[in-house]
Write a protein that holds these residues in place. Structure first.
Motif, PDB file in Angstrom:
ATOM      1  N   LEU A 129       0.828  -1.210   0.000  1.00 33.12           N
ATOM      2  CA  LEU A 129       0.000   0.000   0.000  1.00 33.12           C
ATOM      3  C   LEU A 129       0.862   1.260   0.000  1.00 33.12           C
ATOM      4  N   LEU A 130       1.914   1.255   0.781  1.00 36.47           N
ATOM      5  CA  LEU A 130       2.810   2.407   0.830  1.00 36.47           C
ATOM      6  C   LEU A 130       3.488   2.628  -0.514  1.00 36.47           C
ATOM      7  N   GLU A 131       3.895   1.544  -1.175  1.00 37.99           N
ATOM      8  CA  GLU A 131       4.515   1.669  -2.502  1.00 37.99           C
ATOM      9  C   GLU A 131       3.529   2.226  -3.514  1.00 37.99           C
ATOM     10  N   THR A 132       2.290   1.738  -3.490  1.00 35.80           N
ATOM     11  CA  THR A 132       1.260   2.234  -4.399  1.00 35.80           C
ATOM     12  C   THR A 132       1.016   3.714  -4.169  1.00 35.80           C
ATOM     13  N   ALA A 133       0.842   4.095  -2.912  1.00 36.98           N
ATOM     14  CA  ALA A 133       0.586   5.504  -2.594  1.00 36.98           C
ATOM     15  C   ALA A 133       1.769   6.371  -2.991  1.00 36.98           C
ATOM     16  N   HIS A 134       2.984   5.911  -2.712  1.00 37.81           N
ATOM     17  CA  HIS A 134       4.173   6.679  -3.084  1.00 37.81           C
ATOM     18  C   HIS A 134       4.211   6.921  -4.592  1.00 37.81           C
ATOM     19  N   ASP A 135       4.012   5.858  -5.374  1.00 39.73           N
ATOM     20  CA  ASP A 135       4.044   5.980  -6.833  1.00 39.73           C
ATOM     21  C   ASP A 135       2.978   6.947  -7.331  1.00 39.73           C
ATOM     22  N   GLN A 136       1.779   6.878  -6.761  1.00 44.02           N
ATOM     23  CA  GLN A 136       0.687   7.773  -7.163  1.00 44.02           C
ATOM     24  C   GLN A 136       1.012   9.228  -6.812  1.00 44.02           C
ATOM     25  N   LEU A 137       1.526   9.440  -5.619  1.00 48.73           N
ATOM     26  CA  LEU A 137       1.819  10.802  -5.175  1.00 48.73           C
ATOM     27  C   LEU A 137       2.975  11.422  -5.957  1.00 48.73           C
ATOM     28  N   ARG A 138       3.951  10.615  -6.352  1.00 50.16           N
ATOM     29  CA  ARG A 138       5.077  11.143  -7.141  1.00 50.16           C
ATOM     30  C   ARG A 138       4.591  11.740  -8.457  1.00 50.16           C
ATOM     31  N   LEU A 139       3.542  11.155  -9.020  1.00 47.66           N
ATOM     32  CA  LEU A 139       2.986  11.685 -10.271  1.00 47.66           C
ATOM     33  C   LEU A 139       2.480  13.118 -10.110  1.00 47.66           C
ATOM     34  N   ASP A 140       2.090  13.470  -8.887  1.00 46.93           N
ATOM     35  CA  ASP A 140       1.573  14.804  -8.608  1.00 46.93           C
ATOM     36  C   ASP A 140       2.592  15.702  -7.912  1.00 46.93           C
ATOM     37  N   GLY A 141       3.844  15.258  -7.823  1.00 44.95           N
ATOM     38  CA  GLY A 141       4.893  16.092  -7.248  1.00 44.95           C
ATOM     39  C   GLY A 141       5.028  16.010  -5.740  1.00 44.95           C
ATOM     40  N   TYR A 142       4.594  14.898  -5.149  1.00 47.14           N
ATOM     41  CA  TYR A 142       4.691  14.695  -3.700  1.00 47.14           C
ATOM     42  C   TYR A 142       5.483  13.421  -3.416  1.00 47.14           C
ATOM     43  N   THR A 143       6.014  13.330  -2.217  1.00 46.85           N
ATOM     44  CA  THR A 143       6.737  12.142  -1.777  1.00 46.85           C
ATOM     45  C   THR A 143       6.089  11.631  -0.501  1.00 46.85           C
ATOM     46  N   LEU A 144       5.841  10.334  -0.448  1.00 47.12           N
ATOM     47  CA  LEU A 144       5.378   9.691   0.768  1.00 47.12           C
ATOM     48  C   LEU A 144       6.601   9.100   1.446  1.00 47.12           C
ATOM     49  N   TRP A 145       6.799   9.480   2.706  1.00 47.54           N
ATOM     50  CA  TRP A 145       7.943   9.041   3.490  1.00 47.54           C
ATOM     51  C   TRP A 145       7.506   8.087   4.580  1.00 47.54           C
ATOM     52  N   THR A 146       8.369   7.164   4.929  1.00 45.73           N
ATOM     53  CA  THR A 146       8.173   6.337   6.123  1.00 45.73           C
ATOM     54  C   THR A 146       9.403   6.509   6.997  1.00 45.73           C
ATOM     55  N   TRP A 147       9.235   6.225   8.265  1.00 48.35           N
ATOM     56  CA  TRP A 147      10.388   6.237   9.157  1.00 48.35           C
ATOM     57  C   TRP A 147      10.377   4.990  10.008  1.00 48.35           C
ATOM     58  N   GLU A 148      11.582   4.547  10.332  1.00 46.25           N
ATOM     59  CA  GLU A 148      11.770   3.302  11.087  1.00 46.25           C
ATOM     60  C   GLU A 148      11.312   3.502  12.524  1.00 46.25           C
ATOM     61  N   THR A 149      10.336   2.697  12.941  1.00 50.61           N
ATOM     62  CA  THR A 149       9.799   2.819  14.295  1.00 50.61           C
ATOM     63  C   THR A 149      10.429   1.837  15.271  1.00 50.61           C
ATOM     64  N   GLY A 150      11.039   0.772  14.748  1.00 43.94           N
ATOM     65  CA  GLY A 150      11.572  -0.259  15.628  1.00 43.94           C
ATOM     66  C   GLY A 150      10.485  -1.148  16.211  1.00 43.94           C
ATOM     67  N   THR A 151       9.266  -1.025  15.680  1.00 43.25           N
ATOM     68  CA  THR A 151       8.117  -1.809  16.138  1.00 43.25           C
ATOM     69  C   THR A 151       7.416  -2.399  14.918  1.00 43.25           C
ATOM     70  N   ASP A 152       6.241  -2.995  15.142  1.00 42.66           N
ATOM     71  CA  ASP A 152       5.434  -3.506  14.025  1.00 42.66           C
ATOM     72  C   ASP A 152       4.553  -2.419  13.428  1.00 42.66           C
ATOM     73  N   ALA A 153       4.862  -1.185  13.713  1.00 44.99           N
ATOM     74  CA  ALA A 153       4.076  -0.062  13.182  1.00 44.99           C
ATOM     75  C   ALA A 153       4.759   0.528  11.956  1.00 44.99           C
ATOM     76  N   VAL A 154       3.937   1.121  11.099  1.00 47.47           N
ATOM     77  CA  VAL A 154       4.436   1.917   9.987  1.00 47.47           C
ATOM     78  C   VAL A 154       4.116   3.370  10.316  1.00 47.47           C
ATOM     79  N   ALA A 155       5.047   4.244  10.000  1.00 48.02           N
ATOM     80  CA  ALA A 155       4.880   5.655  10.313  1.00 48.02           C
ATOM     81  C   ALA A 155       5.469   6.482   9.187  1.00 48.02           C
ATOM     82  N   GLY A 156       4.925   7.668   9.004  1.00 51.14           N
ATOM     83  CA  GLY A 156       5.480   8.537   7.985  1.00 51.14           C
ATOM     84  C   GLY A 156       4.672   9.794   7.785  1.00 51.14           C
ATOM     85  N   TRP A 157       4.959  10.453   6.676  1.00 47.12           N
ATOM     86  CA  TRP A 157       4.308  11.706   6.301  1.00 47.12           C
ATOM     87  C   TRP A 157       4.496  11.915   4.814  1.00 47.12           C
ATOM     88  N   MET A 158       3.884  12.966   4.251  1.00 54.09           N
ATOM     89  CA  MET A 158       4.108  13.293   2.851  1.00 54.09           C
ATOM     90  C   MET A 158       4.586  14.729   2.737  1.00 54.09           C
TER      91      MET A 158
END
Length: 183
Positions: A129-158
């Motif tokens: 899902l993150l890869e799909t969203a990243h690819d879609q957002l890049r088309l519009d000039g945005y970047t989806l970022w994730t950051w390492e949480t050290g847990t089973d969570a995913v975290a990020g921003w755009m």
């Protein structure tokens, strides 16, 4: 509320490489947090200001250099300009990314008619899902970022894609291991 010095204009800080970037000691953790909030709230300084005020309130008068900045920052941006979810919560991840994209009048094409369908959600991972969203957002000039949480969570921003270098400089200075979600 105290804003960092005017020396921390987001348009002036990123022309140098990581070795030439201002250190956490020189810039101060709060100034770096302010800069990151401006980057993850592109064109919305009011939202950045509200989140910075919440960050300062959470510090309770303490020094940002004495706290775990990524986790405190996570709390003030969650579901506003960032996300932090268990990787198994694919439906909530779609909802949150859709909400972040909608801030900029963008929509994500998840590749299915109904991305809330249980069959779809059960067949897709947070990483996909993150890869799909990243690819879609890049088309519009945005970047989806994730950051390492050290847990089973995913975290990020755009951010705006034009601010990729700012994220690469600011994140490590704040102790955040950030990377583009599609990479």
């Amino acid at each position: 509320m105290t804003l960092p010095d005017d020396d921390f204009d987001p348009d002036n800080n990123y022309a140098q490489d990581a070795e030439g970037a201002q250190s956490e000691d020189a810039a101060g953790a709060e100034a770096l947090v302010w800069q990151l909030l401006l980057v993850i709230n592109p064109g919305d300084e009011d939202a950045a200001m509200r989140q910075f005020e919440a960050f300062q309130d959470a510090l309770g008068g303490g020094d940002a250099g004495d706290v775990d900045v990524p986790w405190l920052l996570k709390d003030v941006i969650d579901w506003k300009s960032g996300f932090h979810l268990d990787e198994s919560e694919t439906g909530a991840l779609i909802d949150c990314i859709n909400e972040l994209a909608a801030r900029f009048n963008l929509a994500i094409d998840w590749g299915v008619e109904d991305p809330t369908d249980d069959a779809f959600l059960g067949s897709v991972s947070a990483t996909e899902l993150l890869e799909t969203a990243h690819d879609q957002l890049r088309l519009d000039g945005y970047t989806l970022w994730t950051w390492e949480t050290g847990t089973d969570a995913v975290a990020g921003w755009m951010t705006l894609a034009a601010d990729d270098e700012a994220v690469r400089v600011l994140s490590p200075a704040l102790g955040i291991d950030a990377r583009r979600a599609g990479v």
